[in-house]
Write a protein that holds these residues in place. Structure first.
Motif, short mmCIF file in Angstrom:
data_model
loop_
_atom_site.label_atom_id
_atom_site.label_comp_id
_atom_site.label_asym_id
_atom_site.label_seq_id
_atom_site.Cartn_x
_atom_site.Cartn_y
_atom_site.Cartn_z
N LEU A 122 -12.81 14.52 -1.97
CA LEU A 122 -12.09 12.89 -2.12
C LEU A 122 -13.14 13.27 -0.86
O LEU A 122 -12.64 11.88 -1.45
CB LEU A 122 -11.19 13.76 -1.96
CG LEU A 122 -9.72 12.23 -1.09
CD1 LEU A 122 -10.15 11.02 -2.55
CD2 LEU A 122 -8.38 12.47 -0.69
N THR A 123 -13.63 13.28 0.41
CA THR A 123 -14.21 12.74 1.31
C THR A 123 -15.29 12.21 0.31
O THR A 123 -15.91 11.06 1.06
CB THR A 123 -14.71 13.83 2.21
OG1 THR A 123 -13.04 14.10 2.82
CG2 THR A 123 -15.79 13.54 3.31
N ALA A 124 -15.95 12.76 0.12
CA ALA A 124 -17.44 12.39 -0.53
C ALA A 124 -16.52 11.39 -1.93
O ALA A 124 -18.28 10.30 -1.53
CB ALA A 124 -18.36 13.65 -1.82
N LYS A 125 -16.22 11.60 -2.32
CA LYS A 125 -15.82 9.68 -3.25
C LYS A 125 -15.86 8.54 -2.36
O LYS A 125 -16.70 7.75 -2.72
CB LYS A 125 -14.77 10.06 -4.17
CG LYS A 125 -14.76 11.03 -5.43
CD LYS A 125 -13.60 10.89 -6.13
CE LYS A 125 -14.36 12.10 -7.32
NZ LYS A 125 -13.42 12.00 -8.45
N GLN A 126 -15.44 9.04 -1.15
CA GLN A 126 -14.70 7.96 -0.24
C GLN A 126 -15.98 6.93 -0.05
O GLN A 126 -16.43 6.21 0.84
CB GLN A 126 -14.09 8.01 0.78
CG GLN A 126 -12.33 8.38 0.56
CD GLN A 126 -11.63 9.26 1.50
OE1 GLN A 126 -11.80 8.99 3.25
NE2 GLN A 126 -10.16 9.09 1.27
N GLU A 163 -8.65 32.17 -3.95
CA GLU A 163 -9.86 30.90 -4.58
C GLU A 163 -8.57 29.90 -5.37
O GLU A 163 -9.45 28.69 -4.94
CB GLU A 163 -9.51 31.71 -6.78
CG GLU A 163 -10.57 32.63 -6.84
CD GLU A 163 -10.32 33.26 -8.45
OE1 GLU A 163 -9.69 32.61 -8.61
OE2 GLU A 163 -11.51 34.11 -8.35
N ALA A 164 -7.71 29.71 -5.47
CA ALA A 164 -6.40 28.33 -4.68
C ALA A 164 -6.64 27.78 -3.66
O ALA A 164 -6.81 26.57 -3.38
CB ALA A 164 -5.39 28.46 -5.47
N ALA A 194 -9.46 23.51 -0.57
CA ALA A 194 -11.32 22.83 -0.03
C ALA A 194 -12.17 22.21 -0.51
O ALA A 194 -12.41 21.04 0.26
CB ALA A 194 -11.70 23.59 0.78
N GLU A 195 -11.87 21.78 -1.80
CA GLU A 195 -13.81 21.48 -2.30
C GLU A 195 -12.59 20.12 -3.38
O GLU A 195 -13.37 19.42 -2.95
CB GLU A 195 -13.62 22.40 -4.32
CG GLU A 195 -14.35 23.47 -3.86
CD GLU A 195 -14.51 24.69 -5.22
OE1 GLU A 195 -14.29 24.17 -6.69
OE2 GLU A 195 -15.46 25.40 -4.85
#
Length: 494
Positions: A291-295, A279-280, A285-286
Motif C-alpha cells: 500500500l505504501t509503495a502504491k501511494q 505467515e498471516a 506487513a507485506e
C-alpha cells in the motif's frame, strides 16, 4: 470195323514210338544256358563264319551259348558249363614301402568272368575244368605283384592318407592282365593296413597328443566356463541377498519414521499453527508495504514518468524533424548531383561527337595532304632521277673526254720522251729543282737554334752537305722519271 482197327494198330503204335523216341532224342540233345552261365560246346567244326559270329578268334573252334538253348549232337559234341557268377577273394599281402617299412595289406577283390564272347573264350581256355582255387591263386598273384610294386613307390604317410589312390592304381594296373584271363573286376577294397614295426603308432603319437591337448584345453575351457557361471550365480545370489537386506532396512526405517512422525504429530501441529500465525502477520506487513509503495508510485513515480515521457516525445519529434530535414537536404543534393551528372554526360557526348567529327575531318585532310605529298614526292623523285641520270651521263662523257685527253697527253709525253728523253728529264729536274732543294733543306726547317762549329767553314760544310744531298737525289728522280716514261710507253702500247 474192328478188323480195320486191328490192321492199323501196329502202324499207330509205330508212329507213337517214333514220336516218343524223337522227343527223347530232342530232349537229350537240347541244352539251355542259364542267365549266370555259358555253354561251351566243342567237338564239331563250326566253320570260320561261326567262329567269327561267336566272337572267338580263329583258333577257338567251339561254340559259346549264353542265355538261350541249342541242339547238341550226342556222342559228337561235348557240352560244359562255365559259371559266370561273382567270385570274391581276400588278399593278405606283405609289402614294403619306399621307406623300407614292412606293412601287411588286407583287401578284398570281387571279380567274374566277362560277358563278351572274347572274355568267355579266354576264361574257358584257361580255367574250364580246373579247380576254382586255381583261378583264385592266379588272381591273388596278379594283385599281389602290382600291389607290392605300387606300395614300393609310396611312403607310409601316403598309404594312410590316400587309400583311394592306391586302390585305383592297383585296379588300373591289374585290369589289363585280368582282361587277358577273361576276368573283369567288379570291386576292389583295401580293408586294413597293418604295421608290424610300429611306425604307424609313432606317426599317430603326435596326433594323439595334439588331440589329447585339444581335449584337455576344451575340458579346461568348459571347466572355466562352468566356474565362471557358478561364480556369476553366487554373485547374483549375494546381490539378491544384499538387495533383500537393503529393502528390509528401508522398510524398517520407513516404519520407524512413521512412528516418530506419529509421536511428533502434536508438537508439529502446534508449530504449524504458530507458523501460520507468523505467515498471516507477515502477509499483513507485506500488504501494508504494498500500500505504501502504491501511494509513493501514485504521488511521485507517475508524475515523474509523465514528465519523462513528455521529454521523450519532444526529443523524438525533434529527432524525426532533423532526420526529415537531413533526408530532404540529401535528396536535394542527390537531385543536383544527378542533374549535374546528366549535364556533364550530355556535354561530354557533344564534345566527343565534335572531337570525332574534327578527328575525321583532320584524318581526311591528312590523307589528302599525304596523297598530294606522295604524288609531289614521286614527281620530284622522278625529276631528280632523270636529272641524276642526265648528270651521270654528262659526267661519264666528261670523264671519258678527260680520259681521252689524258691518254692523248700521255701519248704525246711518251713520244716526247722517246724523242728527247734526256732533255725532258733535264727539263723536269730544272722545273722541280725548287721542290728538290726544299726537300733537301726540309730537315733544317724544324731546327730553332743551329750551332755551327768552325765558323764560316762549318756553315759552308752544312750548305755543301745540303747541296750534295740534293745532288744525290737527282739520280733517283731521273730513275723514277725513266720508270714513269717506260710505264707510260707500255700502257700506250697496250
Amino acid at each position: 470195323m474192328p478188323g480195320a482197327l486191328l490192321s492199323i494198330l501196329p502202324i499207330l503204335i509205330a508212329v507213337v514210338a517214333v514220336l516218343a523216341l524223337a522227343f527223347v532224342l530232342f530232349k537229350a540233345s537240347w541244352r539251355v544256358a542259364e542267365p549266370n552261365e555259358a555253354l561251351i560246346i566243342s567237338g564239331r567244326n563250326v566253320g570260320d563264319g561261326a567262329a567269327i559270329t561267336t566272337g572267338a578268334d580263329e583258333s577257338m573252334r567251339f561254340r559259346i551259348i549264353t542265355g538261350q538253348g541249342t541242339l547238341v549232337i550226342p556222342g559228337i559234341e561235348t557240352v560244359r558249363r562255365l559259371d559266370l557268377n561273382l567270385i570274391e577273394t581276400n588278399l593278405t599281402i606283405k609289402c614294403r614301402t619306399r621307406q623300407a617299412i614292412d606293412v601287411n595289406i588286407e583287401g578284398s577283390v570281387i571279380f567274374k568272368i566277362g560277358d563278351t564272347y572274347g572274355e568267355i573264350a579266354n576264361a574257358a581256355r584257361r580255367f574250364l575244368g580246373k579247380d576254382p582255387a586255381y583261378m583264385l591263386n592266379q588272381v591273388h598273384s596278379i594283385f599281389a605283384g602290382h600291389l607290392r610294386a605300387i606300395v614300393g613307390n609310396m611312403t607310409m604317410e601316403e598309404l594312410l592318407s590316400d587309400r583311394d589312390k592306391l586302390r585305383d592304381e592297383v585296379r588300373a594296373a591289374s585290369s589289363t592282365e585280368m582282361a587277358n584271363l577273361g576276368l573283369k573286376i567288379d570291386s576292389m577294397q583295401l580293408l586294413e593296413i597293418e604295421d608290424p614295426s610300429g611306425y604307424i603308432g609313432l606317426i599317430r603319437t603326435p596326433h594323439v597328443a595334439a588331440a589329447e591337448a585339444v581335449a584337455r584345453m576344451a575340458k579346461a575351457q568348459q571347466d572355466q566356463t562352468a566356474t565362471e557361471k557358478e561364480q556369476a550365480a553366487a554373485i547374483a545370489m549375494a546381490e539378491a541377498r544384499t538387495a533383500a537386506t537393503k529393502r528390509q532396512a528401508e522398510l524398517q526405517a520407513e516404519a520407524e519414521t512413521a512412528l516418530k512422525k506419529a509421536a511428533q504429530a502434536g508438537p508439529l501441529a502446534d508449530a504449524i499453527a504458530k507458523q501460520q500465525v507468523v505467515e498471516a502477520e507477515t502477509r499483513t506487513a507485506e500488504l501494508r508495504a504494498d500500500l505504501t509503495a502504491k501511494q509513493l508510485e501514485t504521488d511521485v513515480r507517475k508524475p515523474a514518468d509523465a514528465e519523462a515521457y513528455a521529454a521523450k516525445v519532444t526529443a523524438e519529434g525533434k529527432r524525426d524533424a532533423d532526420i526529415a530535414a537531413s533526408e530532404a537536404a540529401a535528396r536535394q543534393v542527390q537531385l543536383s548531383a544527378a542533374a549535374e551528372a546528366e549535364r556533364v554526360k550530355v556535354s561530354a557526348a557533344a564534345n566527343a561527337e565534335s572531337v570525332k567529327l574534327a578527328a575525321e575531318a583532320e584524318a581526311a585532310r591528312t590523307k589528302l595532304q599525304a596523297e598530294a605529298n606522295a604524288n609531289a614526292t614521286r614527281a620530284t623523285g622522278e625529276a631528280e632521277a632523270a636529272a641524276t641520270q642526265a648528270k651521270g651521263l654528262a659526267s661519264a662523257k666528261a670523264v671519258q673526254a678527260a680520259g681521252e685527253a689524258e691518254a692523248a697527253a700521255m701519248s704525246a709525253r711518251a713520244d716526247a720522251l722517246a724523242k728527247g728523253q734526256d732533255g725532258l728529264i733535264a727539263q723536269q729536274v730544272a722545273t722541280n729543282m725548287p721542290a728538290i732543294v726544299e726537300a733537301a733543306v726540309k730537315p733544317f726547317a724544324n731546327i730553332k737554334d743551329l750551332t755551327v762549329l768552325n765558323g764560316g767553314e762549318g756553315l759552308g760544310q752544312v750548305v755543301v752537305g745540303a747541296i750534295m744531298k740534293a745532288r744525290d737525289l737527282i739520280p733517283q728522280i731521273m730513275s723514277m722519271t725513266s720508270d714513269i716514261a717506260a710505264s707510260s710507253k707500255s700502257k700506250e702500247k697496250s
